[in-house]
Design an enzyme around this catalytic site. Structure first.
Site, PDB file in Angstrom:
ATOM      1  N   CYS A 251      -8.175   5.228   2.536  1.00 52.74           N
ATOM      2  CA  CYS A 251      -6.823   4.963   2.032  1.00 52.74           C
ATOM      3  C   CYS A 251      -6.638   5.461   0.606  1.00 52.74           C
ATOM      4  O   CYS A 251      -5.684   6.169   0.303  1.00 52.74           O
ATOM      5  CB  CYS A 251      -6.515   3.466   2.106  1.00 52.74           C
ATOM      6  SG  CYS A 251      -4.855   3.064   1.533  1.00 52.74           S
TER       7      CYS A 251
ATOM      8  N   CYS B 252      -3.773   7.089   2.472  1.00 53.35           N
ATOM      9  CA  CYS B 252      -2.469   6.524   2.107  1.00 53.35           C
ATOM     10  C   CYS B 252      -1.995   6.914   0.707  1.00 53.35           C
ATOM     11  O   CYS B 252      -0.858   7.366   0.531  1.00 53.35           O
ATOM     12  CB  CYS B 252      -2.507   4.997   2.181  1.00 53.35           C
ATOM     13  SG  CYS B 252      -3.491   4.314   3.517  1.00 53.35           S
TER      14      CYS B 252
ATOM     15  N   LYS C  98      -1.577  10.785   0.033  1.00 48.64           N
ATOM     16  CA  LYS C  98      -0.511  11.238   0.940  1.00 48.64           C
ATOM     17  C   LYS C  98       0.851  10.809   0.425  1.00 48.64           C
ATOM     18  O   LYS C  98       1.792  11.607   0.401  1.00 48.64           O
ATOM     19  CB  LYS C  98      -0.749  10.661   2.329  1.00 48.64           C
ATOM     20  CG  LYS C  98       0.364  10.960   3.327  1.00 48.64           C
ATOM     21  CD  LYS C  98       0.224  10.108   4.571  1.00 48.64           C
ATOM     22  CE  LYS C  98       0.528   8.646   4.279  1.00 48.64           C
ATOM     23  NZ  LYS C  98       0.331   7.778   5.465  1.00 48.64           N
TER      24      LYS C  98
ATOM     25  N   TYR D 261       1.226  10.227  13.550  1.00 55.47           N
ATOM     26  CA  TYR D 261       1.856  10.046  12.247  1.00 55.47           C
ATOM     27  C   TYR D 261       1.255  10.949  11.179  1.00 55.47           C
ATOM     28  O   TYR D 261       1.970  11.450  10.302  1.00 55.47           O
ATOM     29  CB  TYR D 261       1.823   8.576  11.828  1.00 55.47           C
ATOM     30  CG  TYR D 261       0.465   8.033  11.436  1.00 55.47           C
ATOM     31  CD1 TYR D 261       0.048   8.034  10.119  1.00 55.47           C
ATOM     32  CD2 TYR D 261      -0.399   7.498  12.401  1.00 55.47           C
ATOM     33  CE1 TYR D 261      -1.188   7.537   9.756  1.00 55.47           C
ATOM     34  CE2 TYR D 261      -1.635   6.995  12.043  1.00 55.47           C
ATOM     35  CZ  TYR D 261      -2.028   7.020  10.719  1.00 55.47           C
ATOM     36  OH  TYR D 261      -3.268   6.532  10.374  1.00 55.47           O
TER      37      TYR D 261
ATOM     38  N   GLU E 143       3.660  13.493   9.343  1.00 57.26           N
ATOM     39  CA  GLU E 143       3.851  13.275   7.908  1.00 57.26           C
ATOM     40  C   GLU E 143       3.540  14.531   7.118  1.00 57.26           C
ATOM     41  O   GLU E 143       4.307  14.936   6.228  1.00 57.26           O
ATOM     42  CB  GLU E 143       2.970  12.121   7.434  1.00 57.26           C
ATOM     43  CG  GLU E 143       3.456  10.751   7.868  1.00 57.26           C
ATOM     44  CD  GLU E 143       2.490   9.634   7.529  1.00 57.26           C
ATOM     45  OE1 GLU E 143       2.946   8.479   7.454  1.00 57.26           O
ATOM     46  OE2 GLU E 143       1.287   9.906   7.351  1.00 57.26           O
TER      47      GLU E 143
ATOM     48  N   HIS F  13      26.516  -4.929   0.341  1.00 64.61           N
ATOM     49  CA  HIS F  13      27.360  -3.741   0.484  1.00 64.61           C
ATOM     50  C   HIS F  13      27.522  -3.023  -0.854  1.00 64.61           C
ATOM     51  O   HIS F  13      27.650  -3.685  -1.888  1.00 64.61           O
ATOM     52  CB  HIS F  13      28.732  -4.161   1.026  1.00 64.61           C
ATOM     53  CG  HIS F  13      29.660  -3.021   1.247  1.00 64.61           C
ATOM     54  ND1 HIS F  13      29.528  -2.153   2.308  1.00 64.61           N
ATOM     55  CD2 HIS F  13      30.723  -2.585   0.524  1.00 64.61           C
ATOM     56  CE1 HIS F  13      30.491  -1.244   2.246  1.00 64.61           C
ATOM     57  NE2 HIS F  13      31.222  -1.486   1.173  1.00 64.61           N
TER      58      HIS F  13
ATOM     59  N   GLU G 294      22.594  -3.019   5.463  1.00 61.68           N
ATOM     60  CA  GLU G 294      23.591  -4.013   5.863  1.00 61.68           C
ATOM     61  C   GLU G 294      23.928  -3.900   7.344  1.00 61.68           C
ATOM     62  O   GLU G 294      24.366  -4.871   7.974  1.00 61.68           O
ATOM     63  CB  GLU G 294      24.861  -3.875   5.030  1.00 61.68           C
ATOM     64  CG  GLU G 294      25.674  -2.613   5.270  1.00 61.68           C
ATOM     65  CD  GLU G 294      26.935  -2.573   4.416  1.00 61.68           C
ATOM     66  OE1 GLU G 294      27.792  -3.463   4.593  1.00 61.68           O
ATOM     67  OE2 GLU G 294      27.049  -1.657   3.578  1.00 61.68           O
TER      68      GLU G 294
END
Length: 479
Positions: free
Chosen positions: A42, A47, A50, A177, A181, A462, A467
């Site tokens: 990682c 992670c 990346k 992934y 990615e 908002h 939302e």
């Protein structure tokens, strides 16, 4: 029997380090061995680097959007050597932090490869042998390269961070992934990206609607994505390959390559695909899966059971069939996520050193895929849920305000999978900028068992994209 340590951890990744530190905090005498760099996949080759590359790659679109908003900007070239130097400095800093954390927790660090000699003895590559009452294996995983002719010419996600220069063109093989990615990352950095995946759609296992929108978005950004496609063979390219009609992977100027690829004897890599094409690419990257790091460390000799995919077989408490040996993280091939490995490490300490048997909860784990567009998900996909019970699907797709103003066609997806009987939200899937940030918060509600009516009672913030999660009143369909 007297042991050198109460706990010896093999592997200095996030899970192993957390387990070592929390065990030492109980007063246990703890040692840890790491053969490469502290921080594991990682921090060093996963992670963290990346995500930093994701940030770097996003600026190309930001510059373009900024002009639509009235800023007078001129694009400049991306300088990989500058970024790479700073990236490596950051990884050095993070590794130093991990070492300081271990030192501060009174965990003894051994820099070397460790293997099991027996259920209570670890042999180090330095020649030392250490005994421990408990041994925790946290050796993680590694990229898998298929047995394809010429595959040795390619790279994996391990090497992508260490390139001396950015390739002009790259073929990425895989549809998970990692492949998806890096397709977005390199495309954003100015590389001509082609992606092959042998399946019918990328991101297998994720919600069909969500992954379809991700694939559509990737193509719209210029990624040449080929589904149902794989490679047959690859080899070092020759001048003849470049002079013929096989140079589609190389940028051309005036009918000749603008820059010859740098790998494979200076001419790049020739690839033959199952769709009949033959092209030359500056680089080829395999992202075709990962395997647990279990080979060559004495596991089976010590009596540990290894599964058919090379994983260490453990029970709900991360214990192997050898009572003194436990395993956590990717090496067990349960859920290959860093936060999960950390949770497993903490549960191990609760069980073994605090007398509080604690199984790891692998249910409803939020996750994000840092593709471009980004995908966030928690819970069941629509496909999974409708196989179990009747469900209602609340879904909306729209152009977000920021992209619409800039003239982009990028679309957002907000989707809730709801049980007809209990009204619980069984799954939430988001395709949008910062989807990972949104799904972390939505994941809390889903984990708590929130119903669709709980979402409805929440007042919208908002104007935001998120939302929409609380304003969808009517189901789009039932299943």
């Amino acid at each position: 029997m007297t042991f050198d340590y109460d706990l010896f951890v093999i592997g200095g990744g996030s899970g192993g380090v957390r387990a070592a530190r929390t065990a030492a905090a109980t007063g246990a005498k703890v040692g840890l061995a790491e053969e490469y760099r502290m921080g594991g996949t990682c921090v060093i080759r996963g992670c963290v680097p990346k995500k930093l590359m994701v940030f770097a790659s996003s600026f190309s679109e930001m510059f373009e959007d900024a002009r639509s908003y009235g800023w007078d900007l001129t694009d400049g070239p991306f300088h990989w050597p500058h970024f790479s130097e700073k990236l490596n400095s950051e990884l050095d800093r993070l590794e130093g932090i991990y070492r300081k954390l271990l030192d501060g927790s009174n965990v003894a660090i051994f820099d070397g490869r460790a293997s099991l000699k027996d259920p209570h003895t670890v042999a180090l590559s330095t020649g030392e042998e250490i005994t421990a009452k408990h041994i925790l294996v946290a050796t993680g995983g590694r990229p898998v390269v298929p047995e394809t002719p010429g595959a040795e010419l390619g790279i994996t996600s391990n090497e992508i961070f260490q390139l001396k220069e950015m390739p002009k063109s790259i073929l990425i093989i895989g549809g998970g992934y990692i492949a998806s990615e890096f397709a977005g990352i390199l495309n954003g950095l100015g590389v001509k990206v082609t992606q092959f995946y042998r399946g019918a759609q990328i991101l297998r296992g994720f919600d069909d609607e969500a992954r379809g929108l991700v694939a559509e978005g990737m193509r719209a950004k210029g990624i040449d994505l080929h589904l149902g496609t794989n490679i047959v063979e690859m080899r070092a390219a020759t001048e003849a390959d470049l002079s013929g009609d096989h140079s589609h992977g190389v940028p051309m100027e005036g009918g000749v390559p603008a820059q010859l690829p740098s790998k494979a004897a200076g001419h790049g890599i020739w690839v033959k695909a199952t769709n009949g094409t033959e092209k030359v690419y500056d680089q080829v990257m395999f992202a075709t899966g990962r395997a647990p790091n279990t080979s060559g460390i004495g596991l089976e000799e010590a009596g540990v059971e290894i599964g058919r995919r090379g994983e260490i077989v453990v029970d709900d408490y991360s214990q192997t069939r050898v009572p003194s040996i436990y395993a956590i993280g990717d090496v067990t091939n349960r859920v290959q996520l860093t936060p999960v490995a950390i949770r497993e490490g903490m549960a191990f300490v609760e069980t073994v050193f605090k007398g509080n048997p604690t199984p790891v909860d692998h249910h409803l784990i939020p996750s994000a895929v840092f593709t471009q567009p980004e995908l966030g998900t928690v819970g069941m996909t629509e496909e999974e849920a409708r196989e179990i019970e009747p469900v209602e699907i609340y879904c909306t797709s729209f152009k977000p305000m920021n992209h619409a103003f800039a003239g982009r066609d990028d679309r957002v997806l907000m989707k809730l999978v709801v049980s007809k009987e209990t009204r619980k939200v069984l799954g939430c899937h988001i395709v949008a900028d910062h989807a990972g940030e949104m799904i972390q918060l939505a994941g809390i509600a889903v984990k708590m068992g929130a119903t669709k009516e709980d979402f409805d009672r929440t007042v919208a913030v908002h104007p935001t994209m998120a939302e929409e999660l609380v304003t969808m009143k009517e189901p789009m369909r039932t299943a």
